[in-house]
Design a protein around this motif. Structure first.
Motif, short mmCIF file in Angstrom:
data_model
loop_
_atom_site.label_atom_id
_atom_site.label_comp_id
_atom_site.label_asym_id
_atom_site.label_seq_id
_atom_site.Cartn_x
_atom_site.Cartn_y
_atom_site.Cartn_z
N LYS A 126 0.64 -1.10 -0.06
CA LYS A 126 -0.10 0.20 0.22
C LYS A 126 0.84 1.19 0.14
O LYS A 126 2.07 1.29 0.24
CB LYS A 126 -1.09 -0.16 1.29
N ALA A 127 0.42 2.44 -0.60
CA ALA A 127 1.04 3.57 -0.57
C ALA A 127 1.22 4.12 0.97
O ALA A 127 0.33 3.80 1.75
CB ALA A 127 0.30 4.68 -1.30
N LEU A 128 2.43 4.40 1.08
CA LEU A 128 2.82 5.38 2.24
C LEU A 128 2.25 6.68 2.43
O LEU A 128 1.93 7.30 1.32
CB LEU A 128 4.40 5.31 2.22
N LEU A 129 1.74 6.93 3.75
CA LEU A 129 1.43 8.35 3.72
C LEU A 129 2.40 9.34 3.67
O LEU A 129 3.63 9.23 3.61
CB LEU A 129 0.81 8.61 5.11
N LYS A 130 1.88 10.52 3.20
CA LYS A 130 2.88 11.78 2.63
C LYS A 130 3.80 12.09 3.81
O LYS A 130 5.10 12.11 3.66
CB LYS A 130 2.10 13.08 2.20
N PRO A 131 3.33 12.07 5.06
CA PRO A 131 4.21 12.53 6.16
C PRO A 131 5.38 11.28 6.29
O PRO A 131 6.37 11.61 6.93
CB PRO A 131 3.35 12.56 7.28
N GLU A 132 5.08 10.21 6.27
CA GLU A 132 5.83 9.15 6.30
C GLU A 132 6.92 9.11 5.04
O GLU A 132 8.11 8.89 5.59
CB GLU A 132 5.26 7.66 6.03
N VAL A 133 6.60 9.51 3.85
CA VAL A 133 7.60 9.62 2.80
C VAL A 133 8.50 10.95 3.08
O VAL A 133 9.73 10.74 2.86
CB VAL A 133 6.94 9.87 1.56
N ASP A 134 7.71 11.96 3.58
CA ASP A 134 8.76 13.02 3.91
C ASP A 134 9.78 12.67 5.10
O ASP A 134 10.99 13.10 5.15
CB ASP A 134 7.72 13.98 4.47
N ALA A 135 9.36 12.01 6.10
CA ALA A 135 10.14 11.54 7.04
C ALA A 135 11.24 10.49 6.67
O ALA A 135 12.53 11.05 7.00
CB ALA A 135 9.42 10.74 8.22
N LEU A 136 11.20 9.75 5.70
CA LEU A 136 12.06 9.19 5.15
C LEU A 136 13.01 9.81 4.33
O LEU A 136 14.37 9.73 4.20
CB LEU A 136 11.47 7.95 4.03
N ALA A 137 12.46 10.81 3.46
CA ALA A 137 13.40 11.78 2.83
C ALA A 137 14.29 12.45 3.68
O ALA A 137 15.44 12.47 3.19
CB ALA A 137 12.49 12.41 1.85
N ASN A 138 13.76 13.12 4.57
CA ASN A 138 14.44 13.84 5.56
C ASN A 138 15.46 12.89 6.47
O ASN A 138 16.71 13.28 6.41
CB ASN A 138 13.62 14.45 6.82
N TYR A 139 15.34 11.65 6.47
CA TYR A 139 16.12 10.67 7.28
C TYR A 139 17.47 10.40 6.13
O TYR A 139 18.71 10.44 6.51
CB TYR A 139 15.52 9.20 7.35
N ALA A 140 17.07 10.32 4.79
CA ALA A 140 18.12 10.08 3.82
C ALA A 140 19.02 11.55 3.73
O ALA A 140 20.22 11.30 3.57
CB ALA A 140 17.37 9.82 2.56
N ASN A 141 18.23 12.58 3.85
CA ASN A 141 18.91 13.71 3.39
C ASN A 141 20.00 14.16 4.83
O ASN A 141 20.83 14.93 4.64
CB ASN A 141 18.00 14.95 3.55
N GLN A 142 19.71 13.48 5.86
CA GLN A 142 20.57 13.54 6.97
C GLN A 142 21.60 12.39 7.09
O GLN A 142 22.11 12.36 8.19
CB GLN A 142 19.78 13.83 8.27
N GLY A 143 21.74 11.59 6.11
CA GLY A 143 22.85 10.72 6.05
C GLY A 143 22.16 9.01 6.50
O GLY A 143 23.12 8.35 6.77
N GLY A 144 20.86 9.12 6.41
CA GLY A 144 20.48 7.82 6.52
C GLY A 144 20.38 7.06 5.46
O GLY A 144 20.79 7.38 4.30
N ASN A 145 20.25 5.63 5.73
CA ASN A 145 20.69 4.49 4.70
C ASN A 145 19.37 3.73 4.45
O ASN A 145 18.66 3.44 5.54
CB ASN A 145 21.73 3.62 4.82
N LEU A 146 18.85 3.61 3.14
CA LEU A 146 17.55 2.89 3.07
C LEU A 146 17.73 1.87 2.11
O LEU A 146 18.74 1.90 1.11
CB LEU A 146 16.66 3.93 2.21
N MET A 147 17.14 0.56 2.43
CA MET A 147 16.85 -0.32 1.17
C MET A 147 15.61 -0.48 0.92
O MET A 147 14.76 -0.85 1.66
CB MET A 147 17.43 -1.71 1.69
N VAL A 148 15.23 -0.20 -0.33
CA VAL A 148 13.72 0.10 -1.11
C VAL A 148 13.77 -1.26 -1.96
O VAL A 148 14.48 -1.42 -2.76
CB VAL A 148 13.73 1.09 -1.63
N MET A 149 12.69 -2.30 -1.63
CA MET A 149 12.40 -3.30 -2.39
C MET A 149 11.03 -3.16 -2.67
O MET A 149 10.04 -3.38 -1.91
CB MET A 149 12.65 -4.65 -1.90
N VAL A 150 10.47 -2.79 -3.89
CA VAL A 150 9.01 -2.66 -4.43
C VAL A 150 8.71 -3.73 -5.43
O VAL A 150 9.48 -3.59 -6.45
CB VAL A 150 8.95 -1.24 -4.93
#
Length: 542
Positions: free
Chosen positions: A283-307
Motif C-alpha cells: 500500500k502507498a505510504l502516507l505523505k508524512p511518512e515519505v517526507d520523514a524517510l526523505a529527511n532521514y536520507a537527507n541527514q545521512g540515513g541509509n535505505l533499502m527499498v524493495m518494491v
C-alpha cells in the motif's frame, strides 16, 4: 700380481659387500634417527669397498683381448642410466622440497568447492589482531585440519589454530568455557573475546560459513541496528506465508539487530537506526511518512527499498531527489522455460561493478515478479546499476493478455536494470562561532567529528520476493540482500556474507524403462555388435 688377477673372478663378489654396508648404515641412521659413529662407519666402509672394487676393475681387468671395465659399452650404458636415474631422483626430491616449502593449490571443481570464499579471504587477510581457533576434538579430523590450514595460509601472522584433547587439558576447557567435546571456540587473545563457532563430530564437520562468521563476530566492535518498516503490507519478519524470516535470521546470525519500525506512531527515527528497510510495501505510504524517510536520507540515513510490480508505494517524494524512477510494467523473461521457470521469474547473471556484487561473477540470481528501475544523472548522487537482465526480456504493460508477447508500441525491450546502488555525500552545516565575552584571543578551532562529511546510501530493487522464505537461500539471492545491507551499514571493512558451497547433485535418476534400456544396451546389444563385427572381419579374412 698374477695371483690377484687369477683370483679376480672371486674377489669381484666382494663388491656386493660395499652396497650392503652402505644400505645397513642408511637403515641404522634412519631407524635410530641418529647419525652416530656406527651408521657413518658402515657407510664409509661400504663406500671404500666400492671404490676399491672400481679401482681393481680399472687396473687388473683390462687385457689385450678384452677392454677394461670403464671401456666396455655395458659400463658406459650403465653409467648413463645411473646418472639419469640419479638426476631424476634429484629432480623429484627438489620438486617435493619446493612443493612442501611453497604450497600452491589449484581448485578445478566447477563451483570452487575446495577454495575459501572471497569474503573469507578478505576477512582473514585483513585481521588486525591475533585470532586463534580452538578445536576441542581428540580425534583431530583431517577435514577440519585442512580447512583450518587454508585459513592459516591466508594470514600466518594473525591466524592460528590448535586441536585440544578436552580430557587432557581441563584448564583450557575451563578458561574458554567449553561445554562438551567437539566445541570449536574462536578467541581474540588481545581483547580476550571468545565466540562459540559450532560443535563438530562424526555427523558434522567444521564449516567455513560458521567459522568465518565467528571470526567476524569476535573481531568486530560495532553493533548495527536495522529497522524494517511496517504498516503497509510489507513482508513480515516473523515466520508466516510470504515472510522474510530466513533473511532476518541470516542478519541476526551476522550480528545485526533487527527491529520493526512504524512511522504512523512516530516519525522520529531511532538514533541507532543504521539502515531502514522497505520490504515490499503493498500500500502507498502516507505523505508524512515519505517526507520523514526523505529527511532521514537527507541527514545521512541509509535505505533499502524493495518494491514489487503492480504496486504504487507512493515513494516519488523519496526517490525523485535521487533521480530514481520505478517502471510500472512487469518484467517478462522467457529464457527460463528450460529450468521450469515461469515468464515472471527473471534470471540475472550480469552484475554491476560494485562492492555489493563484485565477487558474483556470472552466478545466477532470480526474481519472481520484478519491475525495472531507472536512474538518471542527479547532482551530488552517484549511482551504479547492480542487476542486469538479458536482452531477451521485456517490460510488459498488460500482464493479463494472452498469449504474452512483446508489443513494441507499449512494451519495453531489454536488457533492463532491476536494481541500483546510490550514494550521496552530505556536508554538515558549519557551526556558527559564539561571541566570546572575553577579549582574550580564542584558541584555534579543532575539527570536530560532526564536521566530517557524511554519506547517505540507498539500494533500490524492483522486487522483494527474492528475499522471501524459500527464495532467500536459492542461488545468489541471499548474497544480493546481505551484501546490500552490509554496504548500506557502511561497514566496508568487515566481511561480506558467507555462503556455503555445496556440490551439485549430478546423479542420473532413471525410470524403469530407461534402466532396462541401459541394461540391454550395455549387456547384450553392444557386446553382440562387437562379436558380430569381429566374426564378419574373421569371415572375410579367413
Amino acid at each position: 700380481m698374477k695371483t690377484i688377477k687369477a683370483n679376480l673372478k672371486y674377489l669381484k663378489y666382494l663388491f656386493w659387500l660395499g652396497p650392503m654396508l652402505v644400505l645397513a648404515g642408511l637403515t641404522a641412521g634412519v631407524v635410530s634417527a641418529s647419525w652416530g659413529i656406527a651408521p657413518l662407519g658402515l657407510i664409509v666402509a661400504g663406500m671404500v669397498l666400492i671404490g676399491l672394487w672400481l679401482l681393481f676393475l680399472s687396473r687388473f681387468e683390462e687385457s689385450k683381448t678384452r677392454p677394461g671395465f670403464w671401456r666396455r659399452r655395458s659400463t658406459q650404458a650403465g653409467t648413463n642410466a645411473l646418472i639419469s636415474t640419479v638426476a631424476v631422483l634429484v629432480l623429484l626430491g627438489l620438486v617435493n622440497f619446493l612443493g612442501t616449502r611453497y604450497v600452491a593449490r589449484l581448485d578445478l571443481t566447477e563451483n570452487q568447492t575446495f577454495t575459501l570464499a572471497s569474503e573469507t579471504q578478505q576477512l582473514v587477510r585483513n585481521l588486525k589482531q591475533p585470532v586463534k581457533v580452538w578445536v576441542f576434538d581428540p580425534q583431530q579430523s583431517t577435514q577440519d585440519r585442512e580447512l583450518l590450514e587454508g585459513y592459516r595460509r591466508l594470514n600466518q601472522q594473525q591466524f592460528s589454530y590448535e586441536f585440544v584433547n578436552p580430557n587432557a587439558q581441563p584448564a583450557i576447557v575451563q578458561r574458554l568455557e567449553v561445554k562438551k567435546a567437539g566445541d570449536v571456540i574462536v578467541e581474540a587473545p588481545t581483547t580476550e573475546r571468545k565466540q562459540f563457532a559450532q560443535s563438530v563430530g562424526n555427523d558434522e564437520r567444521l564449516t567455513e560459513s560458521k567459522l568465518t562468521n565467528a571470526i567476524a563476530q569476535v573481531t568486530t566492535t560495532q553493533q548495527v541496528s536495522l529497522y524494517f518498516l511496517q504498516g503497509h503490507g510489507e513482508r513480515p519478519t516473523e515466520e508466516r506465508q510470504g515472510a522474510i524470516s530466513e533473511a532476518v535470521k541470516a542478519l541476526q546470525d551476522r550480528g545485526y539487530t533487527v527491529k520493526p519500525l512504524n512511522l504512523v506512531e512516530s516519525v522520529a527515527f531511532p538514533k541507532d537506526a543504521r539502515v531502514i528497510v522497505l520490504a515490499g510495501p503493498q500500500k502507498a505510504l502516507l505523505k508524512p511518512e515519505v517526507d520523514a524517510l526523505a529527511n532521514y536520507a537527507n541527514q545521512g540515513g541509509n535505505l533499502m527499498v524493495m518494491v514489487d510490480p503492480n504496486v504504487n508505494p507512493g515513494l516519488d517524494g523519496l526517490l525523485s531527489p535521487w533521480g530514481v524512477t520505478l517502471d510500472p510494467r512487469v518484467v517478462i523473461d522467457t529464457s527460463g522455460r528450460v529450468a521450469n521457470l515461469g515468464p515472471l521469474d527473471v534470471t540475472v547473471t550480469q552484475y554491476g561493478d560494485h562492492p555489493i556484487t563484485q565477487n558474483f561473477g556470472n552466478a545466477l540470481s532470480f526474481y519472481s515478479g520484478a519491475r525495472a528501475v531507472d536512474a538518471k544523472e542527479t547532482k551530488g548522487v552517484t549511482f551504479t546499476p547492480l542487476l542486469f537482465t538479458s536482452d531477451r526480456v521485456w517490460a510488459e504493460s498488460d500482464i493479463k493478455k494472452e498469449p504474452i508477447q512483446f508489443d513494441p508500441a507499449t512494451d519495453r525491450q531489454g536488457p533492463l536494470v532491476l536494481g541500483f546502488a546510490l550514494s550521496r555525500t552530505l556536508s554538515a552545516p558549519a557551526t556558527p562561532a559564539k561571541p566570546s565575552p572575553s577579549p582574550s584571543p580564542a584558541p584555534s578551532p579543532s575539527p570536530s567529528p560532526e564536521a566530517k562529511q557524511k554519506e547517505s546510501r540507498m539500494v533500490v530493487i524492483g522486487n522483494s520476493s527474492f528475499v522471501a522464505n524459500g527464495y532467500f537461500n536459492q542461488v545468489m539471492n541471499g548474497d544480493v540482500f546481505l551484501n546490500s545491507i552490509r554496504w548500506l551499514s557502511q561497514a566496508d571493512q568487515q566481511t561480506f556474507s558467507i555462503r556455503p558451497r555445496e556440490a551439485k547433485n549430478r546423479r542420473i535418476v532413471l525410470n524403469s524403462q530407461q534402466a532396462n534400456l541401459t541394461a540391454w544396451l550395455s549387456l547384450i546389444i553392444l557386446p553382440l555388435i562387437g562379436f558380430g563385427t569381429a566374426a564378419t572381419v574373421w569371415w572375410r579374412r579367413r
